[in-house]
Design an enzyme around this catalytic site. Structure first.
Site, short mmCIF file in Angstrom:
data_model
loop_
_atom_site.label_atom_id
_atom_site.label_comp_id
_atom_site.label_asym_id
_atom_site.label_seq_id
_atom_site.Cartn_x
_atom_site.Cartn_y
_atom_site.Cartn_z
CG HIS A 96 45.33 84.97 3.64
ND1 HIS A 96 44.70 83.97 2.95
CD2 HIS A 96 45.04 84.75 4.94
CE1 HIS A 96 44.03 83.19 3.77
NE2 HIS A 96 44.23 83.64 4.99
CG ASP A 155 34.11 81.44 1.02
OD1 ASP A 155 33.00 81.96 0.80
OD2 ASP A 155 34.48 80.39 0.48
CD GLU A 269 31.61 79.11 -1.34
OE1 GLU A 269 32.13 78.26 -0.58
OE2 GLU A 269 32.01 80.29 -1.39
#
Length: 526
Positions: A96, A155, A269
């Site tokens: 990632h 997340d 958030e």
């Protein structure tokens, strides 16, 4: 067996160098321990790519081999062999990275997701042991069987334990629990010297703090002992909208200042909306596509809205008190009236919400596209300037993806780790999570978005906004020294101590390889 492994890598290098017309997979795949070494094209090709898919979309020179370890000793053997042969070696989790940080062109990639997952879940002691290549979603599933869960998250859960701990690991819980690197008791690490070391606050503390947030420079994490707590069953998930930035940030900062029991939200958030319709991105799937909310309908004169996103954890046994607790927390917030969007869902479904969006995008062919992401920590004192110059300036009215913004408390970060943050008590994450599309619209193209990232960084430099990149990417040691600031000398000393030959994580391009067989392709930079 180490001699055989070195011979494997050496012959691979020879084949690549002189272009021998042979099939390495037929000659060179050797077992070692419970793992294996692969020179199969599909393995080398996969290890040459990452989530960023930025030009060039893969390394110009593939790795010589991919090691699939089963144990920490397999990882150590691969590192010792690479050190003896002066090969670069990089650990790869879910791939990632954005700018090729997990690649090892001309070297060896250790594919950590192939290792043996699982580990002890110690409920009374409050920890779970996890293999470095284990995905966080699997850690969650294991701990939930005991009614427990880690305290701090990212997340997106389809990332590896070792990968996020090598950066920081942040989400909406970080204001209270700190990043994931602040919630680790102990690590097993294979250093660049090929040694397996257990480290913690009490045992090998220099290595422990260096590796946490260390961008893979000092060792490969093979086991992490992670703090856990009793898991809630459900969450109340709430979003409210703001048209005034200073009001939005004041409310966010108020919420992260609250402490204790039921007197706070469990997750804070937010995100910026510059597109006219709020359902334009996967992050906005919370809103109903059948009844889209438009910026113009909410009275924002700047064509920009800000969304505060919070959750409150609860158990079904105390569901009756939820309304009163949420009402008490919401009553002092100054959001746009009638802009409250709320839903209740299972805790695990909330944590895994991004994966559901991923599956939808994959079905439309919109996931495996270039991702020129830019993640910045912005000091609180300059966040309003950033808003004026970037959100209301450089970005225009097209985001090409979600833009997250939320504050964190610096006192929840351990300054002894390698992670760097702005030198203020409160700082903001601003994450521009854009996807480049080949739609014919130049503003959605990868070159345009990369250039826009450069403009944002140039604006911050020109305006004296001392941002720190999260998931950083630089091209020179001097730039890295500026990034680490006061931590640079300690970082450099730790490199000489734990990886003196500079063989680890060369894709980060922090240190010049020391006689290592590695080719650095030209990488897109901001």
């Amino acid at each position: 067996m180490a001699t055989e492994l070195l011979l494997t890598f050496a012959i691979c290098r020879l084949i690549v160098t002189v272009g021998l017309n042979v099939k390495p997979a037929e000659l060179l795949v050797l077992g070692f321990g419970g793992g294996r070494v692969s020179t199969e094209w599909h393995d080398l090709d996969a290890a040459s790519r990452d989530f960023g898919m930025l030009p060039p979309s893969k390394a110009e020179t593939p790795p010589l081999a991919v090691v699939h370890p089963s144990t920490a000793e397999d990882v150590a053997q691969a590192v010792r062999t690479a050190q003896s042969g002066r090969f670069a070696v990089s650990a790869r989790g879910h791939g990632h990275s954005i700018n090729g940080q997990s690649r090892a062109p001309g070297g060896v990639v250790v594919e950590m997701t192939s290792g043996v997952g699982g580990g002890r879940v110690a409920v009374e002691e409050g920890y779970v042991d996890a293999w470095g290549g284990e995905l966080w979603i699997d850690v969650l599933k294991r701990t939930l069987k005991y009614g427990m869960a880690p305290r701090s998250w990212t997340d997106y859960l389809y990332l590896t334990v070792g990968g996020t701990l090598s950066n920081a690991g942040i989400s909406g819980q970080a204001f209270h629990h700190g990043p994931q690197i602040s919630n680790v008791f102990e690590l097993d690490v294979v250093t660049g010297n090929g040694e397996i070391s257990t480290c913690s606050e009490a045992q090998n503390p220099d290595l422990f703090h260096a590796v946490l947030g260390g961008l893979g420079q000092f060792g490969i994490i093979t086991r992490a002992r992670i703090a856990i707590e009793q898991a809630p069953q459900r969450v109340r998930w709430i979003r409210v909208l703001y048209s005034d930035f200073s009001t939005f940030t004041a409310d966010q900062e108020h919420l992260i200042s609250l402490h204790g029991g039921n007197q706070k939200f469990d997750y804070v958030e937010g995100f910026v909306i510059v597109d006219e319709v709020l359902t334009n991105t996967w992050r906005s799937s919370f809103f109903s596509p059948r009844n889209p909310v438009k910026i113009s309908s909410l009275g924002s004169s700047d064509s920009v809205l800000y969304c505060l996103e919070v959750i409150k954890n609860y158990h079904e046994s105390n569901a009756d008190s939820m309304d009163q607790e949420v009402e008490a927390l919401m009553k002092d917030l100054r959001f746009i009236p009638n802009s409250v969007f709320s839903t209740d869902l299972l805790y695990v479904d909330f944590l895994d919400r991004v994966h559901s969006a991923e599956l939808r995008l994959r079905s439309k062919g919109l996931w495996e596209v270039p991702h020129p992401w830019l993640n910045l920590f912005v000091p609180r004192s300059r966040i309003a300037d950033f808003d004026r110059g970037v959100f209301k300036g450089i970005l225009g009215n097209n985001t090409s993806g979600p833009i997250l913004i939320y504050p964190m408390n610096k006192d929840k970060w351990d300054d002894r780790t390698s992670a760097v943050t702005p030198d203020e008590d409160v700082f903001y994450l601003v994450a521009l999570l854009r996807s480049a599309l080949d739609s014919g619209d130049v503003t959605q193209g990868v070159d345009y978005l990369i250039d826009q990232n450069r403009r944002i960084l140039r604006f911050c430099a020109d305006e004296g906004i001392e941002v720190k990149q999260y998931l950083p990417h630089y091209r020179s040691e001097a730039e890295w020294a500026g990034h680490f600031g006061a931590k640079w000398e300690r970082f450099r000393r730790n490199k000489m101590r734990f990886d003196p030959k500079h063989i680890l994580a060369t894709g980060q391009r922090i240190f010049e390889p020391s006689g290592v067989g590695v080719h650095h392709p030209h990488m897109a930079s901001w």
